[in-house]
Design a protein around this motif. Structure first.
Motif, short mmCIF file in Angstrom:
data_model
loop_
_atom_site.label_atom_id
_atom_site.label_comp_id
_atom_site.label_asym_id
_atom_site.label_seq_id
_atom_site.Cartn_x
_atom_site.Cartn_y
_atom_site.Cartn_z
N LEU A 23 -41.27 -36.37 25.47
CA LEU A 23 -41.30 -35.90 26.99
C LEU A 23 -42.61 -35.29 28.18
N TYR A 24 -43.47 -34.91 27.19
CA TYR A 24 -44.52 -34.37 27.77
C TYR A 24 -45.25 -35.93 28.69
N VAL A 26 -42.49 -37.66 29.87
CA VAL A 26 -41.44 -38.11 31.05
C VAL A 26 -41.40 -36.70 31.92
N LEU A 27 -41.84 -35.25 31.64
CA LEU A 27 -41.47 -34.36 32.38
C LEU A 27 -43.48 -34.72 32.93
N TRP A 28 -44.13 -34.76 32.70
CA TRP A 28 -45.58 -34.89 33.42
C TRP A 28 -45.43 -35.70 34.80
N VAL A 30 -42.81 -37.82 35.42
CA VAL A 30 -41.43 -37.74 35.87
C VAL A 30 -40.34 -36.44 36.90
N ALA A 31 -40.60 -35.84 35.90
CA ALA A 31 -39.79 -34.86 35.97
C ALA A 31 -40.49 -33.71 37.25
N LEU A 32 -41.70 -33.47 36.51
CA LEU A 32 -42.39 -32.29 37.46
C LEU A 32 -42.45 -32.72 38.60
N VAL B 36 -35.68 -33.14 23.04
CA VAL B 36 -36.18 -33.51 24.28
C VAL B 36 -35.32 -33.86 24.86
N ALA B 40 -35.28 -32.97 28.89
CA ALA B 40 -35.40 -34.27 30.09
C ALA B 40 -34.75 -33.79 29.89
N VAL B 43 -34.11 -31.56 33.62
CA VAL B 43 -35.19 -31.22 34.56
C VAL B 43 -34.44 -31.93 35.62
N ILE B 44 -34.30 -33.30 34.70
CA ILE B 44 -34.40 -34.99 35.50
C ILE B 44 -32.71 -34.84 36.10
N TYR B 65 -39.25 -23.58 35.59
CA TYR B 65 -40.64 -24.74 36.40
C TYR B 65 -41.18 -22.55 37.28
N PHE B 84 -50.20 -27.31 33.11
CA PHE B 84 -49.07 -26.89 33.43
C PHE B 84 -48.37 -27.52 32.59
N PRO B 85 -47.96 -28.96 33.50
CA PRO B 85 -46.94 -29.95 32.55
C PRO B 85 -47.18 -29.87 30.65
N THR B 89 -44.02 -28.12 28.95
CA THR B 89 -43.08 -28.94 27.89
C THR B 89 -43.51 -27.57 26.80
#
Lengths: 163, 240
Positions: A23-24, A26-28, A30-32, B36, B40, B43-44, B65, B84-85, B89
């Motif tokens: 999750l970290y 993917v968020l780091w 791709v998503a964020l 999870v 995901a 956000v996506i 965010y 931040f990420p 998370t």
């Protein structure tokens, strides 16, 4: 208490790592970044629009200034034209008045001259008429004739005395 | 009647064994996976259109965010951007874990001390490494509050060290105990509804109100977890 049973620790830690780490990542990765990009694009767009609006405002102000300058120019020219026309008219009227006055003065002089002429003529005539009258009157009143020269002399003497 | 603690029991769904260690896919693991995937997807999919004027989903993503970004900026400052990420998370994982636990018949993995302790330990170790990487041996000056007179050192340094070492414990126990107590209380009072018959209306009303409170606590504890992480990062970066 099920929380304190060490036999489930391993599986919980294993699955925690197996879910949290992906999750970290993917968020780091791709998503964020996508969120960051969208927000940056929005900020850019807003700033761009503000700049455009500012430019348009400046343009509008320039157009307004131009219009005001043109208006002021036109007003000045119109006023100049009005002043020119007014002075022309005034000049013309003065000229006309002068001409009229001249003409009237000439006519008045002419009239006076004629009056004087007539007066002279009348004065000249009075002598003859008085002589004739005196001759005629004396012949009627006195009888006999009086010579014209005598009558004239007498009349002249009277007229002279009057003067 | 079932024990109020029954809801915390872990059942294997798919038995798994890795080198003699039991790593079965359990109900706890299932809820971690759901959390999870939801996070995901939130956000996506929320940012799928990436519109300048956001829709409802996108606005929700951007609010979360912004919430975490402000949290980090207010506590750490601009140097905190690179963390931040991780903080995001962590916040979303704990928040969704807490909120999913509020659905009936679900499992709350944040009510397990081993899970919260693992998260807190990762934060503690990471922050300590960060502090040493940033300041080297100078990091030890963190245990001496500025302006301390020399005679106080023998007293203050142990206190500071103990308070530093107890951070992962307080961080993990706070979340775990809140979840445990809330869910147990809900279960106990819900048990009264059946026992009291017609008078069960009273505990029913109470359970409804308490559920609202628990949802608030679910959010609050995720917030506290994230803000303490930010504070620890700030301590490691700036010492005092």
């Amino acid at each position: 208490m099920p929380q304190l049973d060490p036999s489930v620790f391993a599986t919980q830690l294993f699955w925690l790592a197996l879910t949290f780490i992906p999750l970290y990542i993917v968020l780091w990765k791709v998503a964020l970044p996508r969120v960051t990009d969208v927000r940056a694009a929005r900020r850019e767009r807003v700033e761009d629009d503000l700049e455009k609006a500012e430019a348009l405002r400046a343009e509008a102000e320039a157009a307004l200034a131009e219009y005001e300058a043109a208006l002021a120019d036109a007003t000045a020219r119109a006023q100049a034209a009005i002043r020119g026309a007014a002075s022309e008219v005034a000049e013309e009227s003065v000229k006309q008045r002068d001409a009229l006055a001249e003409k009237l003065a000439a006519e008045a002089a002419e009239a006076e001259r004629r009056i004087a002429e007539e007066t002279q003529r009348v004065i000249a005539d009075i002598g003859t008429m008085a002589t004739d009258l005196a001759q005629a009157a004396s012949s009627r009143l006195v009888g006999g004739t009086v010579s014209q020269d005598d009558a004239k002399a007498a009349v002249d003497a009277v007229l002279q005395g009057d003067r | 009647m079932a024990s109020p603690l029954q809801q915390f029991e872990i059942h294997p769904i798919i038995p798994l064994n890795l080198g003699g260690v039991d790593v079965s896919f359990t109900n706890s693991a299932l809820y971690m996976v759901i959390t999870v995937v939801l996070c995901a997807a939130f956000v996506i999919l929320g940012m799928r259109r990436g519109a300048v004027v956001p829709g409802r989903m996108q606005a929700a993503v951007e609010i979360s965010y912004e919430f975490v970004a402000n949290l980090l900026r207010d506590t750490v400052g601009n140097e905190g951007r690179s963390y931040f990420p991780f903080v995001f998370t962590l916040f979303m994982f704990v928040l969704l874990g807490n909120l999913l636990g509020m659905t009936p018949y679900s499992f709350t993995f944040t009510s397990h001390i081993i899970v919260t302790f693992a998260l807190a330990a990762v934060i503690f170790i990471g922050v300590t490494i960060l502090g040493f990487a940033k300041h080297g041996m100078h990091f030890f000056s963190f245990f001496v509050p500025p302006g301390t007179p020399l005679p106080m050192y023998p007293l203050l340094i142990p206190i500071e060290v103990i308070s530093y070492l107890s951070r992962p414990i307080s961080l993990s126990v706070r979340l775990f105990a809140n979840m445990l107590a809330g869910h147990t209380l809900l279960k106990v009072i819900a048990g009264f509804i059946a026992l009291l018959g017609a008078a069960g209306v009273l505990p029913f009303v109470f359970v409804v109100a308490l559920t609202g409170l628990e949802i608030l606590i679910a959010f609050l504890q995720a917030y506290v977890f994230a803000i303490l992480t930010c504070l620890y990062i700030n301590d490691a970066l700036h010492l005092h």
